[in-house]
Write an enzyme that holds these catalytic residues in place. Structure first.
Site, PDB file in Angstrom:
ATOM      1  N   GLY A 134      36.291  35.484  33.395  1.00  0.00           N
ATOM      2  CA  GLY A 134      35.727  36.048  32.167  1.00  0.00           C
ATOM      3  C   GLY A 134      34.696  35.194  31.474  1.00  0.00           C
ATOM      4  O   GLY A 134      33.562  35.075  31.929  1.00  0.00           O
ATOM      5  N   LYS A 205      38.967  36.561  43.315  1.00  0.00           N
ATOM      6  CA  LYS A 205      38.172  35.549  42.613  1.00  0.00           C
ATOM      7  C   LYS A 205      38.042  34.284  43.453  1.00  0.00           C
ATOM      8  O   LYS A 205      36.991  33.641  43.447  1.00  0.00           O
ATOM      9  CB  LYS A 205      38.822  35.261  41.263  1.00  0.00           C
ATOM     10  CG  LYS A 205      38.720  36.475  40.327  1.00  0.00           C
ATOM     11  CD  LYS A 205      39.712  36.395  39.185  1.00  0.00           C
ATOM     12  CE  LYS A 205      39.570  37.590  38.245  1.00  0.00           C
ATOM     13  NZ  LYS A 205      40.704  37.689  37.309  1.00  0.00           N
TER      14      LYS A 205
END
Lengths: 430, 430
Positions: A134, A205
């Site tokens: 994020g 990720k």
């Protein structure tokens, strides 16, 4: 002042945050880029849905062509999610010479190299900082800030849901199911939490981080994945007694050109900076050959943190536009892929079992471990009842295949009641 | 392959690290930039000094002109330190159209805006990532990764020497002088540690961070500076009992356009991520309006960490060269400076005192505090002897001027033996 046209694919949480930031920071963006940002079209599913922010209804469309083929749009922000259809949309965007900023980790983990190549072929930018951790600018740090270094290993707490659940279980006497329920009621976990709690989200990720850190085009299939659904509160309590915290981490490391990439609940020393990363926060710990150890910490999700990453990427694209250097910052993983053979993996392990509390029980167990070349670093034994003892052990380094073989033999011992969970253990240093 | 000529000003610890990295990473640098890096000249003080790495003796020179006026040199790496002479050298470098990478915080804190303007005027790059927090890519994170956000506050542990000393005093029963002695013997503190322990080094870095975070051209004179030479082990012990750690931090924050910038020993909650930053490590904690809280952690000094930052900057300059966009990434602080008035500063405070253990003593003290509008959040009292008690207090928020006035009045009370140290207290949130 020149104007740059922006189109959005998607108008959910992150899309709303992007519009909110752009509205409020327009003067700042103009000052830092020299361009006025004009939102031209926003692709939505439902034209009549109530929105959390004011937006001119004429900007909304349900027809993707209004964004993808719109001559007034220079940059597309993709925040709709999904993989196959979105992949097609991005290919069309590049064919139409539109630059793309995306927050889509699912897409990048699977089609990253292909899409980056397509962007480069058309002289377009493709930025995706928001796809990992994020609001933490970790991708840029790998490509620019640590550009001179050789990355050896990355350990990432890159999934906020699982970190919230394990933090909660560490502090309070709650089971996995109770902690998950609370995470759901607070909005830190989805109604269907599978991809988070099974480790798939973190694996995506870690694939993206591996591309940037090592330039090796790993696939999702190369990641060994274990989720947290099996973690019991007793595992956490015994880990704490032994001086460790259990976190769901992704690890990617290279040794002699071979890559090992995995996601699993793992013990970290309680003095490790990652052990202090609590609740829904994320952190990425990087081991560089020259720089040593660095860590990047912050919110891993949320409307405004993620939107900050998206709009920072947008500012980069606009700066590139002003310098006419779009498409030059694309980094495509180009090395040959060699995955480490699972037979050669060596690690320290934590494991826990219930054993009959009778004479000679412990020597049977320790002889078996010795015969498999397993030596013990730490051990705790506590009585569960008059007849049963609970034991938690941390081993010295041992070959993983051998260790798992020893566990199966342990289970067959007559004194053994039950072998519970086992996890890898990370140290303070690489 | 094209070649880019590089000259070094200085060949000390960081210079040695730069040459070492460039030698070993040449293929990687060539792959990532498309240029061969050629070291053309290295300015030294002494041609005959023994060096830690092999270098062609013909590259060494004691004449700065050989670097500054050398037509084969495109990029100058300044790692000689110093301020006035170095400033002149960099101006000459820019006049000669040479790009500069520097690790010199002393120079940047004083002449940063002037040198950045000079670089821009001549279309040159000036990069200085290594000047703050060594191997941590914090400057880029502020200018690029968090470009879309409005930074509200930064708390930095940006001096490794003082963090080492305070960490040591927190863990072991050693005085400030003993901890400093050990830091010196391990190479974490200089023979003359003044600029570190008095907070000047940290102040310089906070000035540079403020330029980038707020675009406000603060000066070193704007920083309120207090060092750690007065910190006693008892301050640390009582802080720990109250749930806090004492760290030398730099804080820079803006409220309503006014900036407050300071360096001082400060109490941080022991659960704050900065409290876990131990020994010689650095960390920069950033509060952004949209992104929330992020932290960047790593080694703040050392040959290879600092050299990694320098060479990463060098790679950025070379990439800019290949795109012909040098001088376009210069960021000059441009807003008007308004410093917060010291009369309006509000904070929580920790303070410690010795008081006569007699009837009514405590009510005299608490009445005095109440009369100055000071209310208490936490308090510990312990007996020092039959007649004397030691007290440590954390206040709620109070005006700093009022608080200091109350302390002076406390000292005058007949029951008071001695008012010891006081420090500001930071919370978990901004």
């Amino acid at each position: 002042m020149k104007t740059v046209g922006v189109g959005l694919l998607g108008f959910g949480t992150v899309g709303t945050g992007v519009i909110r930031l752009l509205n409020q920071d327009q003067p700042q963006v103009e000052q830092s880029t020299g361009y006025h940002i004009s939102i031209e079209k926003v692709l939505v599913n439902n034209l009549n849905k109530e929105r959390k922010i004011n937006i001119d209804k004429h900007l909304l469309t349900i027809n993707p062509d209004d964004v993808l083929d719109n001559p007034n749009i220079d940059i597309i922000i993709e925040v709709m999610g999904g993989v196959e259809q979105t992949r097609n949309y991005l290919h069309r965007a590049f064919q139409n010479k539109k630059h793309v900023v995306t927050a889509n980790k699912d897409l990048l983990a699977v089609y990253g190299p292909e899409l980056l190549q397509a962007a480069k072929d058309h002289g377009c930018d493709l930025y995706y900082e928001a796809s990992v951790a994020g609001g933490i600018p970790i991708l840029r740090s790998l490509t620019d800030g640590l550009a001179a270094d050789r990355i050896q290993k990355i350990i990432g707490i890159v999934n906020g849901t699982t970190n919230y659940i394990l933090s909660k279980m560490s502090r309070e006497p709650v089971s996995y199911d109770q902690a998950l329920g609370e995470a759901q009621s607070l909005g830190f976990a989805e109604a269907d939490p599978t991809s988070d709690v099974e480790g798939l989200d973190a694996a995506r990720k870690m694939v993206i981080l591996s591309h940037l850190a090592y330039s090796i085009p790993v696939d999702l299939d190369d990641v060994t994945i274990e989720g947290i659904t099996g973690v019991e509160r007793e595992d956490i309590l015994y880990s704490q007694k032994l001086g460790y915290a259990i976190k769901l981490v992704g690890v990617t490391e290279t040794t002699n050109g071979q890559i090992d990439i995995r996601v699993s609940p793992t013990l970290l020393p309680s003095t490790h900076p990652l052990a202090a990363v609590e609740n829904e926060n994320n952190a990425v710990y990087v081991y560089g050959e020259a720089v040593g150890e660095t860590m990047f910490y912050g919110p891993g999700a949320g409307e405004l943190p993620t939107a900050t990453a998206v709009v920072s990427d947008l500012i980069s694209v606009v700066r590139n536009l002003s310098l006419d250097v779009n498409g030059h910052h694309i980094f495509i993983p180009s090395k040959e892929k060699q995955c480490v053979s699972s037979e050669t993996i060596v690690s320290r392990f934590f494991f826990r079992f219930h054993v009959k509390d009778e004479k000679g029980a412990f020597s049977k167990i320790s002889n078996l471990l010795k015969d498999h070349g397993i030596s013990l670093e730490k051990l705790i034994q506590e009585p569960l009842s008059d007849q049963v003892a609970e034991v938690a052990i941390i081993t010295h380094e041992v070959n993983k295949v051998l260790f798992e073989k020893a566990l199966r033999k342990l289970e067959a011992l007559d004194v053994m009641i039950d072998v519970k969970n086992y996890y890898r253990v990370e140290g303070m240093k690489r």
